[in-house]
Design a protein around this motif. Structure first.
Motif, PDB file in Angstrom:
ATOM      1  N   SER A 126       1.796  14.593 -27.265  1.00 38.70           N
ATOM      2  CA  SER A 126       0.639  13.758 -27.606  1.00 38.70           C
ATOM      3  C   SER A 126       0.173  12.952 -26.401  1.00 38.70           C
ATOM      4  O   SER A 126      -1.024  12.845 -26.123  1.00 38.70           O
ATOM      5  CB  SER A 126       1.016  12.815 -28.759  1.00 38.70           C
ATOM      6  OG  SER A 126      -0.007  11.891 -29.026  1.00 38.70           O
ATOM      7  N   SER A 172      -1.565  15.216 -23.849  1.00 37.45           N
ATOM      8  CA  SER A 172      -2.905  15.669 -24.246  1.00 37.45           C
ATOM      9  C   SER A 172      -3.971  14.606 -23.998  1.00 37.45           C
ATOM     10  O   SER A 172      -5.166  14.922 -23.954  1.00 37.45           O
ATOM     11  CB  SER A 172      -2.913  16.062 -25.727  1.00 37.45           C
ATOM     12  OG  SER A 172      -2.756  14.929 -26.563  1.00 37.45           O
ATOM     13  N   ARG A 173      -3.530  13.344 -23.834  1.00 36.64           N
ATOM     14  CA  ARG A 173      -4.497  12.266 -23.601  1.00 36.64           C
ATOM     15  C   ARG A 173      -4.827  12.083 -22.130  1.00 36.64           C
ATOM     16  O   ARG A 173      -5.703  11.282 -21.794  1.00 36.64           O
ATOM     17  CB  ARG A 173      -3.951  10.959 -24.186  1.00 36.64           C
ATOM     18  CG  ARG A 173      -3.756  10.966 -25.687  1.00 36.64           C
ATOM     19  CD  ARG A 173      -3.682   9.559 -26.250  1.00 36.64           C
ATOM     20  NE  ARG A 173      -2.612   8.777 -25.629  1.00 36.64           N
ATOM     21  CZ  ARG A 173      -1.407   8.644 -26.138  1.00 36.64           C
ATOM     22  NH1 ARG A 173      -1.104   9.276 -27.262  1.00 36.64           N
ATOM     23  NH2 ARG A 173      -0.484   7.914 -25.545  1.00 36.64           N
TER      24      ARG A 173
END
Length: 385
Positions: free
Chosen positions: A380, A383-384
């Protein structure tokens, strides 16, 4: 992201110097992570005579003994310079904090400051402790402080759905996952029952044993247990109290339940024998987030009577594997224990159902959930960017 890419710094207030359910779970987790190729370094206060050998690399964090008659525990005043240097050299990409103490606060602050992923695991309901020492008014304050603490992390893992629901009630908004617990089924099973061992303690073969297992500290519900034992005696319910464990409240408990048989601290096969040799397991504690001792008793085929509180409500099936009772209802506890004592068929059926239900608790699957939480968090974050 693969397990081999993870570098986890685990912070514990007590990794191995005093044995308890929380650090047993942490050591099993570290062992599992190392087997999967994860690099782990543990930071915790230590002792020259620890309760057991640690799993993995353990780095000593300077600490002082707790005052107030609880000197068996230590408190680290944050992260001292030598610990910070070691942490920087290890260069973790994930910080895991297991207790909301000063060391845990310093660790999550370090993670946020250095943009490192952070996970907290919750093991004990510390906010309930003041009620056992005449300071129940502090509970709302502690709940507020704990809410702020857990909201500083990227993820929180709790042992049971009931604990997750409680955190949400407090106002914790961090994503919450479940890190359940496992059982050593080869050790805890009905086949460990040993009447000869009971006889060695002066317990008759036909006696119905109501057992307690855990550290002898008041926050484990010893006061409630003692009052229930007194009520059972008053009613003339035939039973023998068996206490397995040690702790600073032992003398107080022995005076409160003078008829009890104290087996002392036991571990390994001796502990498994003691648990399987009980007829009813009584756990009135409300401080549990899961209740390892409850599942061990269930695996051993022993019916459970427990407080209707976090942890136990996820484990005990009412009327099938045991009974759940409002936490301080002495008469209700005595009612259900007396019912089990008086009905051997019910005792057998509940024990068999408890054993079957406990079969689902496995350490590998429980610890895999933590590793999956780590990997999902890292993906997560990636992905940012």
């Amino acid at each position: 992201m693969r397990p081999q890419d993870l570098r986890v710094a685990l912070f514990s207030g007590n990794y191995n110097y005093v044995r308890d359910g929380a650090n047993q779970a942490l050591n099993l987790l570290v062992g599992y992570l190392l087997e999967q190729g994860v690099k782990v370094r543990v930071y915790s206060p230590t002792s020259q005579r620890p309760a057991f050998e640690p799993v993995g690399d353990l780095v000593k964090v300077r600490a002082m003994r707790l005052p107030g008659g609880r000197g068996e525990y230590k408190l680290a005043w944050g992260l001292p310079p030598e610990s910070r240097r070691d942490l920087a050299a290890f260069a973790p990409n994930l910080v895991h904090v297991s207790a909301p103490e000063l060391l845990g606060h310093a660790a999550v602050a370090w993670a946020r400051r250095n943009d490192v992923a952070s996970v907290a695991s919750l093991h004990t309901r510390f906010e309930t402790y003041p009620r056992y020492y005449g300071m129940a008014f502090l509970e709302p304050v502690l709940e507020h402080l704990l809410t702020r603490f857990y909201n500083r992390f990227d993820r929180v893992v709790v042992p049971s759905p009931s604990m997750g629901a409680l955190l949400r009630e407090w106002g914790v908004t961090t994503p919450i996952g479940i890190w359940s617990r496992g059982i050593d089924h080869a050790r805890f099973n009905p086949g460990r029952r040993d009447l000869a061992w009971r006889r060695s303690l002066g317990i008759a073969d036909d006696a119905t044993v109501v057992g307690f297992l855990g550290r002898l500290v008041k926050e484990k519900g010893l006061g409630v247990f003692a009052r229930v034992a007194t009520e059972l005696r008053r009613r003339g319910v035939p039973h023998t109290v068996l206490v397995v464990g040690e702790g600073p409240a032992r003398d107080w408990f022995a005076q409160a339940v003078p008829e009890a048989v104290f087996a002392g601290f036991l571990s390994g096969d001796a502990l498994a024998c003691a648990v399987a040799s009980m007829d009813v397991f009584f756990n009135p504690s409300v401080t549990e987030t899961f209740g390892n001792v409850t599942t061990e008793a269930m695996a051993a085929g022993v019916p459970v009577v427990a407080a209707r509180a976090t942890g136990a409500v996820d484990l005990v099936v009412e009327g099938e594997t045991g009974f759940l009772v409002p936490p301080r209802d002495i008469a209700a506890y005595a009612d259900v224990i007396a019912r089990i004592v008086a009905d051997p068929a019910l005792r057998r059926s509940m024990g068999e159902a408890a054993h079957a239900r406990a079969a689902e608790y496995r350490w590998d699957s429980a610890n895999r959930a933590v590793l999956d939480t780590y990997l999902a968090l890292m993906r997560s974050r990636a992905s940012r960017t």
